[in-house]
Design an enzyme around this catalytic site. Structure first.
Site, PDB file in Angstrom:
ATOM      1  N   SER A  28       0.705  -1.247   0.072  1.00 52.73           N
ATOM      2  CA  SER A  28      -0.015   0.049  -0.126  1.00 52.73           C
ATOM      3  C   SER A  28       0.788   1.338  -0.115  1.00 52.73           C
ATOM      4  O   SER A  28       1.844   1.301   0.526  1.00 52.73           O
ATOM      5  CB  SER A  28      -0.705  -0.086   1.256  1.00 52.73           C
ATOM      6  OG  SER A  28      -1.478   1.208   1.468  1.00 52.73           O
ATOM      7  N   TYR A  75      -2.300  -1.117  10.889  1.00 52.29           N
ATOM      8  CA  TYR A  75      -2.630  -1.708   9.533  1.00 52.29           C
ATOM      9  C   TYR A  75      -1.183  -1.279   8.350  1.00 52.29           C
ATOM     10  O   TYR A  75      -1.051  -2.154   7.787  1.00 52.29           O
ATOM     11  CB  TYR A  75      -3.889  -1.192   8.818  1.00 52.29           C
ATOM     12  CG  TYR A  75      -3.835  -1.014   7.673  1.00 52.29           C
ATOM     13  CD1 TYR A  75      -4.068  -2.209   6.674  1.00 52.29           C
ATOM     14  CD2 TYR A  75      -3.529   0.111   6.604  1.00 52.29           C
ATOM     15  CE1 TYR A  75      -4.153  -2.278   5.259  1.00 52.29           C
ATOM     16  CE2 TYR A  75      -3.620   0.126   5.164  1.00 52.29           C
ATOM     17  CZ  TYR A  75      -4.027  -1.370   4.617  1.00 52.29           C
ATOM     18  OH  TYR A  75      -3.945  -1.019   3.347  1.00 52.29           O
ATOM     19  N   LYS A  91       1.875  -3.541   6.672  1.00 50.43           N
ATOM     20  CA  LYS A  91       2.380  -3.474   5.138  1.00 50.43           C
ATOM     21  C   LYS A  91       3.914  -3.230   5.133  1.00 50.43           C
ATOM     22  O   LYS A  91       4.607  -3.782   4.494  1.00 50.43           O
ATOM     23  CB  LYS A  91       1.714  -2.440   4.499  1.00 50.43           C
ATOM     24  CG  LYS A  91      -0.017  -2.808   4.144  1.00 50.43           C
ATOM     25  CD  LYS A  91      -0.001  -3.897   3.403  1.00 50.43           C
ATOM     26  CE  LYS A  91      -1.286  -4.167   3.293  1.00 50.43           C
ATOM     27  NZ  LYS A  91      -1.859  -5.357   2.632  1.00 50.43           N
TER      28      LYS A  91
HETATM   29  C1  UD1 Z   1      -7.126   4.982   3.386  1.00 51.34           C
HETATM   30  C2  UD1 Z   1      -6.076   4.980   4.470  1.00 51.34           C
HETATM   31  C3  UD1 Z   1      -4.843   4.382   3.873  1.00 51.34           C
HETATM   32  C4  UD1 Z   1      -5.654   2.700   3.296  1.00 51.34           C
HETATM   33  C5  UD1 Z   1      -6.516   3.419   2.275  1.00 51.34           C
HETATM   34  C6  UD1 Z   1      -7.081   1.907   2.000  1.00 51.34           C
HETATM   35  C7  UD1 Z   1      -6.200   6.412   6.329  1.00 51.34           C
HETATM   36  C8  UD1 Z   1      -5.646   7.825   7.159  1.00 51.34           C
HETATM   37  N1  UD1 Z   1      -5.832   6.052   5.272  1.00 51.34           N
HETATM   38  O1  UD1 Z   1      -6.511   6.183   2.459  1.00 51.34           O
HETATM   39  O2  UD1 Z   1      -4.063   3.886   4.993  1.00 51.34           O
HETATM   40  O3  UD1 Z   1      -4.264   2.178   2.721  1.00 51.34           O
HETATM   41  O4  UD1 Z   1      -7.698   3.995   2.822  1.00 51.34           O
HETATM   42  O5  UD1 Z   1      -7.994   2.127   0.971  1.00 51.34           O
HETATM   43  O6  UD1 Z   1      -7.353   6.049   6.646  1.00 51.34           O
HETATM   44  N2  UD1 Z   1     -13.036  11.348   2.745  1.00 51.34           N
HETATM   45  C9  UD1 Z   1     -13.965  12.346   3.243  1.00 51.34           C
HETATM   46  N3  UD1 Z   1     -15.120  11.710   3.514  1.00 51.34           N
HETATM   47  C10 UD1 Z   1     -15.407  10.472   3.832  1.00 51.34           C
HETATM   48  C11 UD1 Z   1     -14.460   9.534   3.540  1.00 51.34           C
HETATM   49  C12 UD1 Z   1     -12.827  10.100   3.034  1.00 51.34           C
HETATM   50  O7  UD1 Z   1     -13.780  13.468   2.880  1.00 51.34           O
HETATM   51  O8  UD1 Z   1     -16.294   9.973   4.128  1.00 51.34           O
HETATM   52  C13 UD1 Z   1     -11.540  11.909   2.211  1.00 51.34           C
HETATM   53  C14 UD1 Z   1     -10.491  11.641   3.125  1.00 51.34           C
HETATM   54  O9  UD1 Z   1     -10.082  12.802   4.020  1.00 51.34           O
HETATM   55  C15 UD1 Z   1      -9.362  11.642   2.027  1.00 51.34           C
HETATM   56  C16 UD1 Z   1      -9.965  11.114   0.785  1.00 51.34           C
HETATM   57  O10 UD1 Z   1     -11.451  11.252   1.029  1.00 51.34           O
HETATM   58  O11 UD1 Z   1      -8.586  13.158   1.626  1.00 51.34           O
HETATM   59  C17 UD1 Z   1      -9.744   9.583   0.670  1.00 51.34           C
HETATM   60  O12 UD1 Z   1      -9.923   8.835   1.668  1.00 51.34           O
HETATM   61  P1  UD1 Z   1     -10.100   7.352   1.831  1.00 51.34           P
HETATM   62  O13 UD1 Z   1     -10.740   6.806   0.649  1.00 51.34           O
HETATM   63  O14 UD1 Z   1     -10.287   7.095   3.116  1.00 51.34           O
HETATM   64  O15 UD1 Z   1      -8.385   7.016   1.652  1.00 51.34           O
HETATM   65  P2  UD1 Z   1      -7.172   7.479   2.117  1.00 51.34           P
HETATM   66  O16 UD1 Z   1      -7.297   7.907   3.505  1.00 51.34           O
HETATM   67  O17 UD1 Z   1      -6.315   8.010   1.140  1.00 51.34           O
END
Ligand code: UD1
Length: 340
Positions: free
Chosen positions: A124, A150, A154
Site C-alpha cells: 500500500s 494496519y 504493510k
Molecule cells: C485510506 C487509509 C490508507 C489505506 C487506504 C485503503 C487513512 C488515513 N488512510 O487512505 O492507509 O491504505 O484507505 O483504501 O485512513 N474522505 C472524506 N469523507 C469520507 C471518506 C473520505 O472526505 O467519508 C476523504 C479523506 O479525507 C481523503 C479522501 O477522501 O482525503 C480519500 O479517503 P479514503 O478513501 O479513506 O482513502 P485514504 O485516506 O487516502
C-alpha cells in the site's frame, strides 16, 4: 500458470481473478470469507464461465496451508488476504498484526517447502507515511506507517518478504504499492462491498447516491490544495488488477529478488473533484457537508508510476469518469452489496 489467489473473493482479488482467467491462467482461490462473501465467487464463476476451485480457510493456519500446497502444484501466489481498516487496526492492533503477519508466514513457509518461487504481494502507498516527497517514488526510505497498525503490517510484510527473498535462491517477490483503488468490473456484477459504514471515500459516495446514507461528510476544506480538500491518486480496480498480471508476467525477468512498484495513475484528484466527477458521470446528486479534518490525513499523496511503466510495461488506462460510472453500475445494481 496455476496461480493461488489468497483473498480471491475480496474486492481487488476478485477483479484480478477475472483477468487471470481471461489471460489463460488456472486459478485456485483461498479465502476465509471474514470480509468477503461466497456470492462473489459464484459471480466470478458466471463472469469467467467455469468452475473456480475454492478453499475456505484462514491462511493463518499453517497446517491447512501446508496441506493445500502438498495437494496441488502452484506456479505463483498472489497474496491479497488481510485486514485493511485503518481505524479498526488502531483499536485492535493485535488482530491486525497477528492476521496480516501470520498469513504471510504460513504462505511463505509453504511456498519454500514446495518450491513455489513467484509471489506478488498487496502492499500500500501507506508505507510512504507523511515524510515522502510527492509524487511518491519507490526508492523512498525509510518506510513509515501512514495508517496505524494496519500500515505497519504493510511495512513489516515488505521487510519480511525482502529478507526471505534475499535468503531464498530463486524466490522472486513483487511488492505492489496501491494508491486509492476504486471502481468495479464494467459488468456491475462484482465490486466493493464494505461491511458497516464505509471508511473510504468512493463507497461512501456511492452509498449516499443509492440512498443508503443521507449525506457525505467531506473531511476538511482548509488544506493547502487548489480547492482546499485532500487530493489522492485514485486508480480503477481494473487497472489495478492488470498491474498484478503485469507483475506476474515480468517477475522472472526481475534482476533483484524483491522489487516494489507503485500502482497509481500519477494524477491526484480532490475530494470535491471526485464528488463532481461522480455526479457528472451518473447524473445522480451526492449531498455533502464540510466537516472537520480526519486525523492522519495528508493534504496530498500520489504516485510516480514510472517504474511500473518502464519495468512492467503497465500504466493506467481508465479515467476518473470510468471509475465513477463503473462504481455506480455496481452500486445501483447491488444497493446492499452482495446478497448473503
Ligand atoms: C485510506 C487509509 C490508507 C489505506 C487506504 C485503503 C487513512 C488515513 N488512510 O487512505 O492507509 O491504505 O484507505 O483504501 O485512513 N474522505 C472524506 N469523507 C469520507 C471518506 C473520505 O472526505 O467519508 C476523504 C479523506 O479525507 C481523503 C479522501 O477522501 O482525503 C480519500 O479517503 P479514503 O478513501 O479513506 O482513502 P485514504 O485516506 O487516502
Amino acid at each position: 500458470m496455476h496461480v493461488l489467489v489468497a483473498g480471491g473473493a475480496g474486492y481487488i482479488g476478485s477483479h484480478t481473478v477475472v483477468q487471470l482467467k481471461r489471460a489463460g491462467h488456472d486459478v485456485t482461490i483461498v479465502d476465509d470469507f471474514d470480509n468477503s462473501k461466497a456470492t462473489a465467487v459464484a459471480r466470478l464463476e458466471e463472469l469467467t464461465g467455469g468452475h473456480l476451485p475454492l478453499h475456505a480457510f484462514d491462511l493463518c493456519d499453517p497446517d491447512k496451508t501446508e496441506a493445500l500446497f502438498a495437494s496441488e502444484r502452484f506456479d505463483a501466489v498472489i497474496h491479497f488476504a488481510g485486514h485493511k481498516a485503518v481505524g479498526e487496526s488502531v483499536s485492535e492492533p493485535l488482530k491486525y498484526y497477528r492476521n496480516n503477519l501470520d498469513s504471510t508466514f504460513s504462505l511463505v513457509r509453504a511456498m519454500k517447502a514446495h518450491g513455489v518461487h513467484r509471489l506478488v504481494f498487496s502492499s500500500s502507498a501507506t508505507v510512504y507515511g507523511d515524510a515522502a516527497p510527492q509524487p511518491c517514488q519507490e526508492e523512498f526510505t525509510p518506510l513509515q506507517s501512514g495508517g496505524g497498525p494496519y500500515g505497519w503490517t504493510k511495512v513489516m510484510n515488505e521487510q519480511i518478504l525482502a529478507d526471505v527473498a534475499r535468503a531464498t535462491p530463486d524466490l522472486k517477490v513483487a511488492l505492489l504499492r496501491y494508491f486509492n483503488p476504486v471502481g468495479a468490473h464494467p459488468s456491475g456484477t462484482i465490486g466493493e462491498d464494505p461491511q458497516g459504514i464505509p471508511n473510504n471515500l468512493m463507497p461512501f459516495i456511492s452509498q449516499v447516491a443509492v440512498g443508503r446514507r443521507e449525506k457525505l461528510t467531506v473531511f476538511g476544506d482548509d488544506y493547502p490544495t487548489a480547492d482546499g480538500t485532500c487530493e489522492r491518486d485514485y486508480i480503477h480496480v481494473e487497472d489495478l488488477a492488470a498491474g498484478h498480471l503485469a507483475a506476474l508476467e515480468h517477475i522472472d525477468a526481475m534482476t533483484e529478488p524483491v522489487r516494489a512498484f507503485n500502482l497509481g495513475s500519477g494524477v491526484p484528484t480532490s475530494v470535491l473533484g471526485m464528488i463532481k466527477a461522480f455526479e457528472a458521470a451518473t447524473g445522480v446528486p451526492v449531498p455533502y457537508e464540510i466537516g472537520p479534518r480526519r486525523d492522519g490525513d495528508l493534504p496530498i499523496t500520489y504516485a510516480d508510476p514510472s517504474r511500473a511503466l518502464a519495468e512492467l510495461g503497465w500504466r493506467t488506462t481508465k479515467s476518473v469518469e470510468d471509475m465513477c460510472a463503473d462504481t455506480w453500475r455496481w452500486q445501483s445494481a447491488n444497493p446492499q452489496g452482495y446478497p448473503d
